[in-house]
Motif scaffolding. Sequence first.
Motif, mmCIF file in Angstrom:
data_model
loop_
_atom_site.group_PDB
_atom_site.id
_atom_site.type_symbol
_atom_site.label_atom_id
_atom_site.label_comp_id
_atom_site.label_asym_id
_atom_site.label_seq_id
_atom_site.Cartn_x
_atom_site.Cartn_y
_atom_site.Cartn_z
ATOM 1 N N ILE A 254 81.750 107.641 -55.772
ATOM 2 C CA ILE A 254 80.298 107.514 -55.839
ATOM 3 C C ILE A 254 79.902 106.726 -57.095
ATOM 4 O O ILE A 254 80.390 106.980 -58.207
ATOM 5 N N TYR B 47 76.550 106.038 -48.802
ATOM 6 C CA TYR B 47 77.571 107.099 -48.690
ATOM 7 C C TYR B 47 77.823 107.433 -47.221
ATOM 8 O O TYR B 47 76.894 107.494 -46.402
ATOM 9 N N THR C 287 78.182 104.536 -52.563
ATOM 10 C CA THR C 287 79.641 104.569 -52.742
ATOM 11 C C THR C 287 80.168 103.182 -53.084
ATOM 12 O O THR C 287 79.683 102.172 -52.552
ATOM 13 N N PHE D 35 72.763 108.643 -52.304
ATOM 14 C CA PHE D 35 74.166 108.461 -52.701
ATOM 15 C C PHE D 35 74.673 107.088 -52.278
ATOM 16 O O PHE D 35 74.522 106.678 -51.116
ATOM 17 N N THR E 282 73.230 105.292 -57.504
ATOM 18 C CA THR E 282 72.633 106.454 -56.842
ATOM 19 C C THR E 282 71.327 106.851 -57.513
ATOM 20 O O THR E 282 70.324 107.174 -56.858
#
Length: 404
Positions: free
Chosen positions: A218, A209, A231, A229, A223
């Motif tokens: 996301i 992220y 993406t 996180f 995750t």
Amino acid sequence: MEMLRNLKLIWKLILLLLLTALAFCYAMFQGGFVSWFLFFSFLPFAVYSILLAIYPLQTFEASREISQDQFSAGDVLKARVTLQRSFPFPFIYLIAEECLPPGLKQTQDDIPARKWFYLGLSRKAVFSYTVQSMKRGEHEFSQIRIKTGDLLGLFEKEARIETKETIIVYPSTFSMSYKHSRPQYEQGASAVTQRYMKDTSMASGIRDYQPGDRMAWIDWKATAKRDSFMTKEFEQTRTHDAVIIMDQQDSEAFEAMITFTASLSKAIIKEGSPLGFILLGSTLDTTAALPGGRQLQTIFSKLARVKPEPSQSAFSLWEERMASRGGYSSSNLFIVSVLSLELVRKLEYRAGYSELKLYFVRKDRDRPTQEEEVLLDRLNKRGIVSEFVSEGSFTRTLKEVKIL
């Protein structure tokens, strides 16, 4: 030339003074009412002619007002010319005329660019004129000519007042629609409005992220697995740049080709696609591919000024440019009014390196010759879309244009 004009003026002055002296001598020696009446009747004309001969017409000032700044071919020009002077010399007559540029011609329906004035002691003279169906090009107004003379016909004076102004008449256009081809990704070309944009329907991977990433991007499963996180990464679509390559060879359909090129350029820019432009003459006049109205203005300015420029090396210059750059990733749209075997061979050679399409433009009601039909068919069989365009069917043809 100026010296000859001055000598002629001096000779006329001498002749006028001689005539005045002869009239005076006749009155002196003849005597009587009739002889003196003739002398005094002639004297005002002689004095007026002498004053006119020494009066400088250059004291006039001229200004020109044109109805608008920009024109398209076929528009009507309306102009208003104002002449002013500081000293009110009593002219018997005055002829004022706009010296029109060579590219502008008046018709019988136009208000003439020339007018007679019985100016008297007036210090100002105004006249208007029109030019209908203006031709494409850059036209420079430079001079306004004024002319006057005396009643005896001895002296005719003429002056040209410098008042420069340039107008550009852009080519006329026809309304048409332009449709994109289907988008392609990464290595392929596409036809989207922006140069690069994310297609969120096609994820190609994941990454860490970064600030600015949207929450919708996301990847929640990744995750949860990595406890940080992650993406989604998406494919980027690339714009489908189009390059119009117009041949400058002289032909009867040259102006029709200009109109077609302007119409196609306007449609492509209106759709939001970046557009490049190349004039194929003795040299390559190139304009880099850009989107927007300013790019269209640049292309129209070049189309307004372009003139036929036959060159045997035109296609070779284009081929050298293609070879030096390894071909173009954009669509190359050739617009020609002269179809030759040389061009066909060069297009065939480059067909595998870039996307090519050819428009062959002719005047209204002109049909391609048998040889030209064979060349068009030959290009189509090699996968180079080639289309014959007649001036009278621009509207119908242009609506069908697609970049394949």
